[in-house]
Scaffold this motif. Structure first.
Motif, short mmCIF file in Angstrom:
data_model
loop_
_atom_site.label_atom_id
_atom_site.label_comp_id
_atom_site.label_asym_id
_atom_site.label_seq_id
_atom_site.Cartn_x
_atom_site.Cartn_y
_atom_site.Cartn_z
N VAL A 22 0.84 -1.20 0.00
CA VAL A 22 0.00 0.00 0.00
C VAL A 22 0.88 1.25 0.00
O VAL A 22 1.88 1.32 0.72
CB VAL A 22 -0.93 0.03 1.23
N ALA A 23 0.50 2.24 -0.80
CA ALA A 23 1.18 3.53 -0.81
C ALA A 23 0.22 4.60 -0.31
O ALA A 23 -1.01 4.45 -0.40
CB ALA A 23 1.65 3.88 -2.21
N ILE A 24 0.77 5.67 0.22
CA ILE A 24 -0.02 6.79 0.73
C ILE A 24 0.34 8.05 -0.05
O ILE A 24 1.52 8.32 -0.28
CB ILE A 24 0.27 7.03 2.23
N VAL A 25 -0.68 8.82 -0.45
CA VAL A 25 -0.45 10.12 -1.06
C VAL A 25 -1.32 11.12 -0.28
O VAL A 25 -2.53 11.17 -0.47
CB VAL A 25 -0.80 10.14 -2.56
N GLU A 26 -0.69 11.87 0.61
CA GLU A 26 -1.41 12.76 1.53
C GLU A 26 -0.48 13.93 1.88
O GLU A 26 0.64 13.71 2.33
CB GLU A 26 -1.82 11.99 2.78
N ASP A 27 -0.95 15.17 1.67
CA ASP A 27 -0.08 16.32 1.91
C ASP A 27 -0.02 16.74 3.38
O ASP A 27 0.95 17.37 3.80
CB ASP A 27 -0.51 17.51 1.04
N LEU A 70 -3.72 4.86 -1.14
CA LEU A 70 -4.66 5.68 -0.37
C LEU A 70 -4.40 7.13 -0.78
O LEU A 70 -3.32 7.66 -0.53
CB LEU A 70 -4.45 5.49 1.12
N MET A 71 -5.36 7.75 -1.43
CA MET A 71 -5.16 9.04 -2.09
C MET A 71 -6.03 10.13 -1.49
O MET A 71 -7.26 10.04 -1.48
CB MET A 71 -5.49 8.89 -3.58
N ASP A 72 -5.38 11.19 -1.01
CA ASP A 72 -6.12 12.37 -0.57
C ASP A 72 -6.55 13.14 -1.82
O ASP A 72 -5.81 13.22 -2.80
CB ASP A 72 -5.23 13.25 0.32
N ILE A 73 -7.73 13.71 -1.79
CA ILE A 73 -8.23 14.38 -2.98
C ILE A 73 -7.73 15.82 -3.09
O ILE A 73 -7.63 16.38 -4.18
CB ILE A 73 -9.78 14.37 -2.98
N ASN A 74 -7.37 16.42 -1.95
CA ASN A 74 -7.03 17.85 -1.94
C ASN A 74 -5.52 18.03 -1.80
O ASN A 74 -5.02 18.45 -0.75
CB ASN A 74 -7.76 18.55 -0.79
N SER A 79 -4.35 18.01 -8.01
CA SER A 79 -5.28 17.36 -7.09
C SER A 79 -5.10 15.84 -7.08
O SER A 79 -4.44 15.26 -7.96
CB SER A 79 -6.72 17.68 -7.50
N GLY A 80 -5.72 15.21 -6.09
CA GLY A 80 -5.71 13.76 -6.03
C GLY A 80 -6.39 13.14 -7.23
O GLY A 80 -6.05 12.02 -7.65
N VAL A 97 -7.84 4.18 -3.73
CA VAL A 97 -8.96 4.47 -2.83
C VAL A 97 -8.82 5.92 -2.38
O VAL A 97 -7.83 6.28 -1.74
CB VAL A 97 -8.96 3.54 -1.60
N MET A 98 -9.80 6.74 -2.72
CA MET A 98 -9.78 8.13 -2.30
C MET A 98 -10.17 8.21 -0.82
O MET A 98 -11.14 7.59 -0.39
CB MET A 98 -10.78 8.96 -3.12
N ILE A 99 -9.39 8.96 -0.05
CA ILE A 99 -9.73 9.19 1.35
C ILE A 99 -9.81 10.71 1.54
O ILE A 99 -8.83 11.41 1.34
CB ILE A 99 -8.70 8.56 2.30
N THR A 100 -10.97 11.21 1.90
CA THR A 100 -11.19 12.65 1.87
C THR A 100 -12.30 13.08 2.81
O THR A 100 -13.07 12.25 3.29
CB THR A 100 -11.54 13.08 0.42
#
Length: 239
Positions: A22-27, A70-74, A79-80, A97-100
């Motif tokens: 799993v990878a995370i993309v979150e600012d 796991l992708m943040d939209i903002n 954008s995500g 999977v968008m997490i927002t």
């Protein structure tokens, strides 16, 4: 080195190989660290990479090749949703999977059209997030119940007849079961075909409908004669 130590090393390697990458993309650094801790504390998942921006994700993820993101939209700059669309081009098999905190209809459908395979609100809690990873890995489409209500409305109008005519009878059967939330294994069992054949049909369906994910395919095509979706299989009915 003793044989017992070698056996332990081999067992650890097998265990790591069986874990879902799993990878995370979150600012937000705080949220990102919490997600990292959540994944690292689980024996089911391994953290392949953690990124703070779309640009970083585009650079790192093709190297680490996670199964699920796991992708943040903002995100800043891009954008995500933009990040997801580009990742699906770079890594077509990746599941996002968008997490927002956002549940606006336009953001939901923009994310799904970009190729996202699930959409979970951050307030759903850590256990629901882990369950979403399990669901998408097994072929499901995890969604928070608030999001699911918006998505279900999209199935009330059938796709244009020209799109339906492009699909063979078997492809329509596969897509109908997909739209009801069935995994590849369940589709194979219902149609008495192999999972490899299901995957082969799905590749043709994606190509004909010009989509990149199961969710996109289900959103683009819905037979007029089809009955209602089964929310228990397609979405998170528990909130």
């Amino acid at each position: 080195m003793s044989s017992r130590i070698l056996l332990c090393i081999a067992a650890d390697c097998d265990s790591n190989n069986n874990m879902i990458k799993v990878a995370i993309v979150e600012d937000d650094a705080g949220v990102r660290q919490s997600l990292e801790w959540l994944l690292k504390s689980s024996t089911e998942f391994s953290l392949s990479s953690s990124c703070g921006s779309a640009e970083e994700a585009w650079r790192l993820l093709p190297k680490t090749v996670p199964e699920i993101v796991l992708m943040d939209i903002n995100l800043p700059n891009h954008s995500g949703i933009e990040c997801t669309a580009r990742l699906k081009e770079l890594l077509p098999s990746i599941q996002v999977v968008m997490i927002t905190v956002y549940d606006e209809t336009d953001k939901v459908f923009s994310a799904l059209r970009a190729g996202a395979s699930g959409y979970i609100l951050k307030r759903a809690g850590p256990e629901r997030l882990l369950q979403a990873i399990r669901e998408v890995h097994s072929g499901g489409v995890p969604m928070s119940s608030e999001i699911a209500r918006k998505v279900l409305g999209a199935f009330r109008e059938p796709a244009p007849a020209t799109e339906a005519q492009n699909l063979s009878r078997r492809e329509q059967e596969v897509l109908e079961l997909l739209a009801h939330g069935c995994s590849n294994k369940e589709i194979a069992e219902k149609l008495f075909i192999s999972t490899e054949t299901v995957a082969w049909h799905l590749r043709h369906i994606y190509s004909k409908l010009h989509v990149r994910s199961r969710t996109q395919a289900a959103l683009r095509f819905r037979k007029p004669s089809a009955g209602p979706l089964n929310p228990a299989r397609t979405i998170d009915s528990g909130g």
